[in-house]
Design an enzyme around this catalytic site. Sequence first.
Site, short mmCIF file in Angstrom:
data_model
loop_
_atom_site.label_atom_id
_atom_site.label_comp_id
_atom_site.label_asym_id
_atom_site.label_seq_id
_atom_site.Cartn_x
_atom_site.Cartn_y
_atom_site.Cartn_z
N GLY A 7 9.16 47.40 -16.12
CA GLY A 7 8.98 45.96 -16.28
C GLY A 7 7.93 45.88 -17.41
O GLY A 7 7.18 44.70 -17.69
N PHE A 11 5.69 39.78 -18.83
CA PHE A 11 4.04 39.15 -18.92
C PHE A 11 3.16 39.82 -18.80
O PHE A 11 2.27 40.29 -19.58
CB PHE A 11 4.06 37.88 -18.08
N ILE A 12 2.91 40.72 -17.62
CA ILE A 12 1.82 41.38 -17.10
C ILE A 12 2.11 42.85 -17.90
O ILE A 12 1.04 43.63 -18.46
CB ILE A 12 1.43 41.67 -15.78
N VAL A 59 15.70 48.82 -12.79
CA VAL A 59 14.99 49.95 -12.24
C VAL A 59 15.89 50.46 -10.76
O VAL A 59 15.41 51.48 -10.23
CB VAL A 59 13.77 49.34 -11.53
N ALA A 79 7.74 46.27 -12.31
CA ALA A 79 9.00 45.55 -12.25
C ALA A 79 9.32 44.99 -10.84
O ALA A 79 9.23 45.71 -9.76
CB ALA A 79 10.25 46.44 -12.56
N TYR A 182 8.69 36.94 -0.68
CA TYR A 182 8.04 37.46 -1.76
C TYR A 182 6.95 38.61 -1.10
O TYR A 182 6.96 39.78 -1.57
CB TYR A 182 7.32 36.65 -2.83
N LYS A 186 6.49 42.60 -1.27
CA LYS A 186 5.45 43.33 -1.78
C LYS A 186 4.36 44.37 -0.60
O LYS A 186 4.15 45.26 -1.09
CB LYS A 186 4.03 42.11 -2.35
N ARG A 250 -8.37 29.83 -4.73
CA ARG A 250 -7.58 30.92 -5.34
C ARG A 250 -8.75 31.72 -6.23
O ARG A 250 -9.67 31.45 -6.60
CB ARG A 250 -6.55 30.51 -6.09
#
Length: 360
Positions: A7, A11-12, A59, A79, A182, A186, A250
């Site tokens: 990945g 962005f990151i 991947v 990724a 999600y 993770k 947050r």
Amino acid sequence: MRVLVTGGAGFIGSEIVRTLAHAGHEAVVLDALLPSAHGGSAVRRAAVEGRGRMIIADVRDREAVDRALLGVDVVCHQAAMVGLGKDFADAPQYVGCNDLGTAVLLAAMAAAGVRSLVLAGSMVVYGEGRYSCPRHGGVRPGPRAEADLVAGRFEPRCPDCGAELVSGLVAEDAPADPRNVYAATKLTQEHLAAAWARATGGSAVSLRYHNVYGPGMPRDTPYAGVASFFRSALARGESPRVFEDGRQRRDFIHVRDVACANAVAVEAVGGRGPGSFAAYNTGSGEPHTIGEMAAALAAAHGGPAPVVTGEYRLGDVRHVTADSRRLREELGWKPEVGFAEGMVEFAAAPQREATEALPA
């Protein structure tokens, strides 16, 4: 060192590649260049430029991963599909990208003899953050009832007496309680990484990112974070739409600070000892409400002002903010970009175009 960044055009990931290069490391990028993260062909070409050795592949493609691992010392696994997506129909894509993709990568690492992994984790594995009740001390409220959300009762209550709770910082030893697809993927990634470390004698670190923002976030996509939603609205000349009452807490952390945390972890993970797995909260240490973030971003952009809508999403949690002392104390990392400074920069920064297309 030679570092494989999965990945690495995202962005990151792209910020990590730049940071690693500045630190004298060689980055190898494996990225599928999905439209949901990279948009059209022009954006895809821009994502590739300046990345050194790059393999354009998913991947989950074992042959491509095997090629990418040649001569690699450490893997920095970024990724993933991110965000809540649209609805539960996205679940197969999230599980396929995030969990199957991680399993394929780890199997290839085991075969190639690569024994160091830095994983992009997430604070979403905690579900709700840390809470205390005046009468019962530390408590863990369950998922909020939809009837309460409809009625505008957004704050979790003590599961024992119903009293109002005080939110605090959540540490890495808090029990995991993922509240959406999600989040579940993770947490599964972390379990897979820990199992890989035990089976191979490898060492793995998971950096549990809090709300990452900064230049280069995807624009106008449901597969992104709240900062991207607000910035995209402002770019369209629209008011950011703040869900609930805007008082959700947050920890917003700048992408450059996240990239530096990865660079520190890349250099440290190999020395942790065989069979080891450790998770580190990766946050700024400056909790803010979502309403505060929307207001700061809109003011820096020159408006329009945010609108608090009272809307809600069942997969959202109320408060989750990080205690990142462990990362500071054990790896010597500290964030450099303050909230006010970061919001001013982000308000004027370009975003990458994206589409809503999901992986096939």
